[in-house]
Design a protein around this motif. Sequence first.
Motif, PDB file in Angstrom:
ATOM      1  N   MET A 297       0.837  -1.173   0.000  1.00 41.13           N
ATOM      2  CA  MET A 297       0.000   0.000   0.000  1.00 41.13           C
ATOM      3  C   MET A 297       0.884   1.238   0.000  1.00 41.13           C
ATOM      4  N   ASN A 298       1.456   1.542  -1.145  1.00 43.05           N
ATOM      5  CA  ASN A 298       2.307   2.713  -1.234  1.00 43.05           C
ATOM      6  C   ASN A 298       1.507   4.002  -1.291  1.00 43.05           C
ATOM      7  N   ALA A 299       0.301   3.963  -1.808  1.00 39.04           N
ATOM      8  CA  ALA A 299      -0.537   5.161  -1.860  1.00 39.04           C
ATOM      9  C   ALA A 299      -1.317   5.274  -0.555  1.00 39.04           C
ATOM     10  N   ASN A 300      -1.643   6.485  -0.185  1.00 41.29           N
ATOM     11  CA  ASN A 300      -2.365   6.737   1.055  1.00 41.29           C
ATOM     12  C   ASN A 300      -3.873   6.746   0.823  1.00 41.29           C
ATOM     13  N   ARG A 301      -4.324   6.241  -0.304  1.00 43.87           N
ATOM     14  CA  ARG A 301      -5.735   6.303  -0.656  1.00 43.87           C
ATOM     15  C   ARG A 301      -6.453   5.001  -0.355  1.00 43.87           C
ATOM     16  N   LEU A 302      -7.665   5.168   0.106  1.00 41.47           N
ATOM     17  CA  LEU A 302      -8.612   4.062   0.220  1.00 41.47           C
ATOM     18  C   LEU A 302      -9.912   4.552  -0.394  1.00 41.47           C
TER      19      LEU A 302
ATOM     20  N   ASN B 220     -13.197  -2.746   2.055  1.00 40.12           N
ATOM     21  CA  ASN B 220     -13.231  -3.400   3.350  1.00 40.12           C
ATOM     22  C   ASN B 220     -11.791  -3.434   3.878  1.00 40.12           C
ATOM     23  N   VAL B 221     -11.548  -2.788   5.021  1.00 44.04           N
ATOM     24  CA  VAL B 221     -10.195  -2.608   5.537  1.00 44.04           C
ATOM     25  C   VAL B 221     -10.073  -3.256   6.906  1.00 44.04           C
ATOM     26  N   ARG B 222      -8.961  -3.963   7.105  1.00 47.25           N
ATOM     27  CA  ARG B 222      -8.640  -4.553   8.416  1.00 47.25           C
ATOM     28  C   ARG B 222      -7.390  -3.874   8.946  1.00 47.25           C
ATOM     29  N   ILE B 223      -7.458  -3.414  10.204  1.00 43.88           N
ATOM     30  CA  ILE B 223      -6.332  -2.754  10.853  1.00 43.88           C
ATOM     31  C   ILE B 223      -5.983  -3.544  12.113  1.00 43.88           C
TER      32      ILE B 223
ATOM     33  N   GLN C 223     -12.046  -3.882  11.870  1.00 37.35           N
ATOM     34  CA  GLN C 223     -12.371  -4.048  10.464  1.00 37.35           C
ATOM     35  C   GLN C 223     -13.572  -3.179  10.128  1.00 37.35           C
ATOM     36  N   GLY C 224     -13.460  -2.462   8.990  1.00 37.29           N
ATOM     37  CA  GLY C 224     -14.562  -1.602   8.603  1.00 37.29           C
ATOM     38  C   GLY C 224     -14.358  -1.026   7.224  1.00 37.29           C
ATOM     39  N   SER C 225     -15.238  -0.097   6.858  1.00 37.02           N
ATOM     40  CA  SER C 225     -15.153   0.565   5.557  1.00 37.02           C
ATOM     41  C   SER C 225     -15.599   2.008   5.744  1.00 37.02           C
ATOM     42  N   GLY C 226     -15.502   2.777   4.651  1.00 37.52           N
ATOM     43  CA  GLY C 226     -15.913   4.169   4.710  1.00 37.52           C
ATOM     44  C   GLY C 226     -14.753   5.140   4.835  1.00 37.52           C
ATOM     45  N   TYR C 227     -13.525   4.655   4.741  1.00 38.62           N
ATOM     46  CA  TYR C 227     -12.346   5.497   4.914  1.00 38.62           C
ATOM     47  C   TYR C 227     -11.854   6.020   3.565  1.00 38.62           C
ATOM     48  N   HIS C 228     -11.358   7.253   3.582  1.00 40.57           N
ATOM     49  CA  HIS C 228     -10.805   7.859   2.378  1.00 40.57           C
ATOM     50  C   HIS C 228      -9.292   7.736   2.315  1.00 40.57           C
ATOM     51  N   ASN C 229      -8.662   7.547   3.475  1.00 36.28           N
ATOM     52  CA  ASN C 229      -7.204   7.378   3.505  1.00 36.28           C
ATOM     53  C   ASN C 229      -6.808   6.510   4.691  1.00 36.28           C
ATOM     54  N   ILE C 230      -5.566   6.134   4.718  1.00 34.69           N
ATOM     55  CA  ILE C 230      -5.064   5.221   5.746  1.00 34.69           C
ATOM     56  C   ILE C 230      -5.097   5.863   7.127  1.00 34.69           C
TER      57      ILE C 230
ATOM     58  N   ASP D 226      -6.096  -3.828   2.944  1.00 30.10           N
ATOM     59  CA  ASP D 226      -7.292  -3.557   2.157  1.00 30.10           C
ATOM     60  C   ASP D 226      -7.768  -4.912   1.632  1.00 30.10           C
ATOM     61  N   LEU D 227      -8.781  -5.458   2.266  1.00 29.66           N
ATOM     62  CA  LEU D 227      -9.262  -6.794   1.917  1.00 29.66           C
ATOM     63  C   LEU D 227      -9.911  -6.827   0.540  1.00 29.66           C
ATOM     64  N   THR D 228     -10.343  -5.687   0.053  1.00 29.43           N
ATOM     65  CA  THR D 228     -10.960  -5.618  -1.267  1.00 29.43           C
ATOM     66  C   THR D 228      -9.924  -5.794  -2.373  1.00 29.43           C
TER      67      THR D 228
END
Length: 104
Positions: free
Chosen positions: A1-6, A11-14, A27-34, A61-63
């Motif tokens: 994940m070199n870019a800071n974009r989501l 679907n993101v897991r942290i 785990q969730g979604s709706g984020y625009h950046n890391i 980024d699970l997607t």
Amino acid sequence: MNANRLHPHDNVRIELLFDDRIEDAYQGSGYHNIGEAILAAFNGNPRKYLNIEDYVFAVTDLTTGTSGRYRVNAGGNITHLSRYFQAQQGAACGAYRHKQDCGV
């Protein structure tokens, strides 16, 4: 994940790591950046006895299947750790002509 974009639909897991152990995961979604994802995971952590700077955040980024490890410094800036390690490795391998000679 070199870019800071989501993308908000991703679907993101942290994972919050402390001493190379998973302390908590979110785990969730709706984020625009890391940064948004990391702050949501940290603020949702019930064990807030450590500062945000004490954690390493493994963001996946699970997607898309991409991932990276990040740390928040004292200034609140997010650092991509693999870039740091690549720079360290590159400096150590500077004398080698080809990366394969360095074991990279």
